[in-house]
Design a protein around this motif. Structure first.
Motif, mmCIF file in Angstrom:
data_model
loop_
_atom_site.group_PDB
_atom_site.id
_atom_site.type_symbol
_atom_site.label_atom_id
_atom_site.label_comp_id
_atom_site.label_asym_id
_atom_site.label_seq_id
_atom_site.Cartn_x
_atom_site.Cartn_y
_atom_site.Cartn_z
ATOM 1 N N LEU A 189 0.832 -1.203 0.000
ATOM 2 C CA LEU A 189 0.000 0.000 0.000
ATOM 3 C C LEU A 189 0.870 1.259 0.000
ATOM 4 O O LEU A 189 0.596 2.222 -0.730
ATOM 5 C CB LEU A 189 -0.922 -0.020 1.220
ATOM 6 C CG LEU A 189 -1.880 1.165 1.387
ATOM 7 C CD1 LEU A 189 -2.757 1.334 0.154
ATOM 8 C CD2 LEU A 189 -2.739 0.974 2.636
ATOM 9 N N ALA A 191 0.911 3.981 -3.033
ATOM 10 C CA ALA A 191 0.569 5.382 -2.746
ATOM 11 C C ALA A 191 1.698 6.315 -3.175
ATOM 12 O O ALA A 191 1.445 7.384 -3.746
ATOM 13 C CB ALA A 191 0.264 5.549 -1.261
ATOM 14 N N GLY A 211 -5.766 -0.244 -3.839
ATOM 15 C CA GLY A 211 -7.025 -0.753 -3.293
ATOM 16 C C GLY A 211 -6.914 -2.202 -2.868
ATOM 17 O O GLY A 211 -7.404 -2.595 -1.796
ATOM 18 N N ALA A 216 -4.910 -2.274 0.365
ATOM 19 C CA ALA A 216 -5.699 -1.837 1.518
ATOM 20 C C ALA A 216 -6.667 -2.930 1.951
ATOM 21 O O ALA A 216 -6.884 -3.155 3.148
ATOM 22 C CB ALA A 216 -6.455 -0.552 1.175
ATOM 23 N N ASP A 268 -8.339 -2.918 5.625
ATOM 24 C CA ASP A 268 -8.808 -1.529 5.638
ATOM 25 C C ASP A 268 -9.828 -1.363 4.514
ATOM 26 O O ASP A 268 -9.535 -0.772 3.468
ATOM 27 C CB ASP A 268 -7.628 -0.572 5.455
ATOM 28 C CG ASP A 268 -8.023 0.893 5.621
ATOM 29 O OD1 ASP A 268 -9.232 1.173 5.730
ATOM 30 O OD2 ASP A 268 -7.119 1.750 5.625
ATOM 31 N N THR A 310 -10.657 2.354 3.028
ATOM 32 C CA THR A 310 -9.651 2.872 2.094
ATOM 33 C C THR A 310 -9.682 2.093 0.792
ATOM 34 O O THR A 310 -9.573 2.672 -0.293
ATOM 35 C CB THR A 310 -8.249 2.784 2.731
ATOM 36 O OG1 THR A 310 -8.238 3.573 3.927
ATOM 37 C CG2 THR A 310 -7.186 3.295 1.786
ATOM 38 N N SER A 369 -12.565 3.293 -1.385
ATOM 39 C CA SER A 369 -12.316 4.620 -1.947
ATOM 40 C C SER A 369 -11.342 4.549 -3.124
ATOM 41 O O SER A 369 -11.563 5.159 -4.175
ATOM 42 C CB SER A 369 -11.757 5.532 -0.852
ATOM 43 O OG SER A 369 -11.391 6.774 -1.372
ATOM 44 N N LEU A 370 -10.257 3.789 -2.952
ATOM 45 C CA LEU A 370 -9.260 3.657 -4.015
ATOM 46 C C LEU A 370 -9.833 2.923 -5.229
ATOM 47 O O LEU A 370 -9.581 3.305 -6.378
ATOM 48 C CB LEU A 370 -8.029 2.925 -3.481
ATOM 49 C CG LEU A 370 -7.189 3.698 -2.460
ATOM 50 C CD1 LEU A 370 -6.235 2.762 -1.737
ATOM 51 C CD2 LEU A 370 -6.409 4.811 -3.143
ATOM 52 N N SER A 396 -14.802 -4.899 -0.650
ATOM 53 C CA SER A 396 -14.665 -3.984 0.485
ATOM 54 C C SER A 396 -15.991 -3.734 1.187
ATOM 55 O O SER A 396 -16.022 -3.027 2.205
ATOM 56 C CB SER A 396 -14.082 -2.644 0.012
ATOM 57 O OG SER A 396 -15.033 -1.920 -0.761
#
Length: 899
Positions: free
Chosen positions: A285, A289, A313, A316, A321, A324, A327-328, A355
């Motif tokens: 991750l 990033a 993603g 994460a 997670d 996160t 969102s990714l 997720s």
């Protein structure tokens, strides 16, 4: 996000070329001389020496060139911008190259520039426009130039997730390039075909293509392409399941890219994939990033940004997670949709669904994504079916669940090892839902066997430990099924099968790696200077940077260490051998099954199960007990030591009820072996009232205890005593212990170096190290004992040929072990037990130096008179019983191993 990228590309077009008709220079060129051949020589330099290529192109443009030369120069700059810099600026630059080529009246030049422009458009997110330009370029070009254009189109078709169309272009391009005697473009085409073959699972054919491409590149000066070849070797190793080799090749490629000064988002994406497969989700991750940030800074390719967002993603999600991850994945999906990249789009939608919580809508969407991924021939179709099956199980839709789990289970017999593990998990869940424990356990057994064979290729301790994450749910399913099916013996066998996943692999040894040895020496020196500066109150950021850089290099070497043990033998049932070996002792194996502790008591030729407490309650009580012990050690509670000890006694009684349940009543005086799950290894077991008067030890597994117990005691009784620096009572402690033995080897002061200590420890009968210790929860293999020349880390201990038979670590926190992967341990003790240490005495919390020094003499008197480490530790606790601080200090120490 897609709209912003599209607008930035449009702005670049308008900035480069006015909206009106082309300038007069294109329609009425002045008579200028052209050096097209000399300028064209800049194009191959783009991927050999990009900085020189750009400098040469700028010199051409500074000289008021003819349109043909100007087209080539702008294309050179645009290619460097497209692949290594500002992708949106590249669009405008390459459009200018196209228009200049058209003004020069050269169809061949226009086709070449159009192809470069089309690729730039696609990487900027304008897929339809880019493909149209590439199609036009194919139509314009002839012969070898047409083959080169087809290669470029094949490459972007691969990026777009259209492998069949990409292979079709390559089949038509390769023969032409070979006949034209073009080594550079032939090698590039072979490299691309290797990647396509790799994606199809044809690793052998891919390796052949890459080998031929490398030989062709060796005849050229294409430094960037050579780096790409090394990079692709890493991909071949990755697909073959050789993670250490993959990491080594990718690191070598990264060094080559850095020398060239060329960003490499593809390398970042591939490194993330390898780290994820290795179970290093948090690191993956962070890498992803950082890659996204670099691309945004450079205004780099939108296609690569989308892929990095998807990879982030996935990382994460693996790092637990889901917020996160969702969102990714959403951001990646938007980009893929704008870029018309269906293959990637449905992969990002899978991560988004993974997720989320189970709902009827999610079940339907997962089924639809699985269908699309199957149509795209993606290996992720299996996980998509598994997700749909899980959702259907949670919603009580048995028939739907069975259909999807059966589809996911097809992966158990094909593909990479970890894909097969996932397939066996689907098979196990399917039979569990059907109420068939025999078939459920058979699937769990097969899946864990695949995982164990995969581990045999991993040399580094961290990689082996992290790989266990892939088997966690299989193990949980087996334990759940075993509990429901009844039978304590069967449940114990399954606990042991799971706990022996990593312990069955021979230990990693770094002794032959001279590079590692040199890095460790440098690390000690830098760390010693940093500690000296910090003690003096001086900021030393340069030393901290150097320390971190060395840690990264040492860790990279460890991860790249190959496994060389071949296939692993099948695990034999452990219970018969265990019951025969116990004699008067009792072994209590603690299992955490769905948050509930169960004790499997082995004694008198039988295995009994005792239900105990909830994991959450144990964790809360453990936190209180550790904190109270630390307050006593650091002096905070010493004025109220008796009250604190009374509170600890009460906490120990509660822990006993939660951890041992009814098994505590059977502990009547004989030796006890405790086998807890990884998360319990920081527990001060001597606080439990039933255990405090007994000779007990702690082992990672019953198999590990049997192995430690079977180790041959050295024929010579070499005793090694070491006093590290900065420990107030260390030299006095060692001097007092030395009087109890004949001719011990004593290392103190400047003699207590890491190298000298390791040499003395190697093969000794008994070693005692009094030195400050530091446990690194962030990186357990850098947990260390501080010697005169710096830290002696777990990496150093792995260099021992033969670990000391018995080892006493009287420093703070020396027994702490970090849960790693799913249920594995990393730390000093975890490193030494597989290397041949039969028993270790160490503390699980910080301890008071003065109280420890006194207690150690009692401990060694017991060891000198032939007591086991567990019995000597029990005698030490008995002598400390009248003094609260001494009692608390004694309770902080634990015997690990054979006892």
């Amino acid at each position: 996000m897609p709209d912003r990228i599209r607008r930035s590309s449009d702005v670049a077009d308008r900035a480069a070329i006015p909206a009106a008709s082309p300038p007069t220079v294109f329609t009425r060129p002045r008579p200028r001389s052209s050096d097209a051949a000399g300028t064209a020589a800049l194009l191959p330099m783009v991927f050999a020496r990009p900085r020189e290529a750009v400098a040469g192109a700028r010199r051409v443009l500074a000289g008021d060139p003819a349109p043909l030369d100007a087209s080539i120069a702008h294309q050179v700059i645009g290619l460097v911008e497209r692949d290594f810099g500002d992708a949106s600026a590249a669009v405008g630059r390459l459009l200018l190259a196209v228009r200049l080529a058209r003004a020069a009246g050269s169809a061949e030049r226009e086709a070449d520039a159009l192809a470069a422009y089309g690729v730039a458009l696609i990487h900027a997110g304008r897929t339809r426009a880019g493909l149209a330009r590439l199609d036009r370029a194919v139509h314009l070009a002839r012969g070898a130039e047409a083959a080169r254009v087809r290669f470029r189109r094949a490459r972007v078709l691969w990026v777009l997730g259209r492998p069949a169309a990409a292979l079709d272009d390559l089949r038509r391009a390769l023969p032409v390039l070979r006949r034209a005697g073009d080594p550079i473009w032939t090698a590039r085409a072979l490299t691309l075909r290797a990647l396509l073959r790799l994606a199809q699972g044809a690793a052998a054919g891919a390796a052949d293509d890459l080998g031929l491409a490398e030989r062709l590149f060796a005849t050229t000066d294409q430094a960037h392409d050579v780096a790409v070849a090394v990079h692709n070797r890493g991909l071949v190793a990755f697909r073959a399941g050789d993670l250490p080799a993959a990491l080594a090749h990718l690191d070598a490629a990264a060094r080559a890219y850095r020398r060239l000064g060329t960003p490499a988002p593809d390398l970042t994406i591939d490194r993330c994939a390898v780290l994820l497969t290795a179970g290093l989700a948090r690191e993956a991750l962070e890498v992803a990033a950082a890659g996204v940030r670099e691309l945004e800074t450079l205004r780099g390719q939108a296609t690569r940004k989308a892929e990095l967002l998807l990879m982030a993603g996935r990382a994460a999600l693996a790092a637990a997670d889901p917020v996160t991850a969702g969102s990714l994945a959403t951001a990646a999906s938007r980009l893929f949709q704008a870029q018309r990249r269906d293959w990637w789009l449905f992969h990002s939608r899978l991560v988004l669904l993974q997720s989320r919580s189970f709902t009827p809508a999610l079940m339907r969407q997962a089924a639809a994504v699985a269908t699309r991924l199957e149509a795209l021939d993606s290996p992720e179709a299996g996980p998509a079916h598994l997700l749909a099956g899980r959702a259907a199980l949670a919603l009580g839709r048995a028939a739907v669940a069975d259909r999807h789990l059966a589809a996911a289970a097809r992966e158990r017999g094909r593909g990479a090892a970890l894909s097969r593990v996932t397939g066996w998990l689907a098979e196990a869940l399917r039979w569990e839902a059907a109420g068939d424990p025999r078939r459920t356990l058979a699937a769990c057994r097969r899946g864990l066997d695949v995982l164990r064979r995969h581990q045999s290729s991993l040399g580094g301790s961290e990689l082996r430990a992290q790989s266990t994450t892939r088997g966690a749910e299989l193990a949980a399913t087996a334990l759940r099924t075993g509990l429901r099916a009844g039978g304590a013996r069967r449940l114990l066998e399954w606990c042991e099968r799971w706990r022996s996943i990593a312990l069955a692999v021979p230990p990693a040894r770094a002794g032959a790696d001279r590079g590692m040895r040199a890095e460790l020496v440098r690390y000690r020196g830098v760390t010693a200077r940093l500690t000296e500066a910090q003690t003096a109150g001086r900021a030393a950021p340069h030393l901290r940077r150097a320390q971190l850089a060395l840690e990264r290099r040492i860790r990279a070497r460890s991860l790249q260490r190959p496994g060389d043990w071949g296939d692993l033998v099948q695990l034999r049932p452990v219970v018969p051998a265990l019951l025969a070996a116990l004699g008067p002792a009792r072994l209590l194996e603690l299992a955490d099954i769905e948050g509930q502790v169960h004790v499997l008591e082995c004694a008198d030729g039988r295995v009994r199960r005792h239900p105990a407490g909830a994991r959450a309650e144990v964790a809360a009580e453990l936190e209180f007990a550790r904190a109270a012990l630390q307050r006593l050690a650091f002096g905070a509670d010493r004025p109220r030591a008796r009250a604190t000890m009374a509170a600890l006694d009460a906490s120990g009684a509660r822990l006993q009820e939660l951890l041992l349940g009814g098994a505590a009543t059977g502990l009547t005086g004989g030796p006890v072996v405790l086998v807890p799950p990884a998360w319990m290894h920081g527990l001060p077991w001597a606080l439990l009232p039933a255990l405090r008067p007994l000779a007990f030890c702690v082992a990672p597994s019953a198999r590990a205890w049997l192995r430690s117990r079977s180790l041959q005691e050295p024929t010579t009784r070499d005793v090694v005593l070491v006093a590290g620096p900065g420990l107030a009572g260390g030299p006095l402690e060692v001097a007092a212990i030395a009087k109890l033995y004949e001719q011990p080897t004593v290392l103190d002061g400047p003699r207590a170096t890491a190298a000298g200590t390791l040499e003395a420890l190697d093969g000794s009968w008994l070693a005692h190290v009094a030195a400050h210790g530091k446990f690194r929860a962030d990186s357990p293999l850098f947990s260390a004992l501080h010697m005169h020349d710096g830290p002696m880390t777990v990496h150093d201990f792995e260099r021992l040929r033969t670990a000391p038979y018995r080892l006493v670590l009287s420093s703070c926190d020396s027994a702490r072990l970090a849960p790693s992967g799913a249920d594995e341990l990393l730390g000093l003790a975890a490193a030494l037990l597989p290397l041949g240490t039969a028993a270790i005495i160490a503390s699980v919390v910080p301890v008071d130096d003065e109280a420890t020094a006194d207690l150690m003499q009692t401990l060694h008197r017991g060891l000198r008179h032939g007591l086991t480490t567990a019995a000597a530790l029990s005698a030490m606790r008995a002598e400390a019983a009248e003094d609260p601080l001494a009692t608390a200090t004694a309770c902080a120490f634990t015997a690990i191993g054979a006892g």
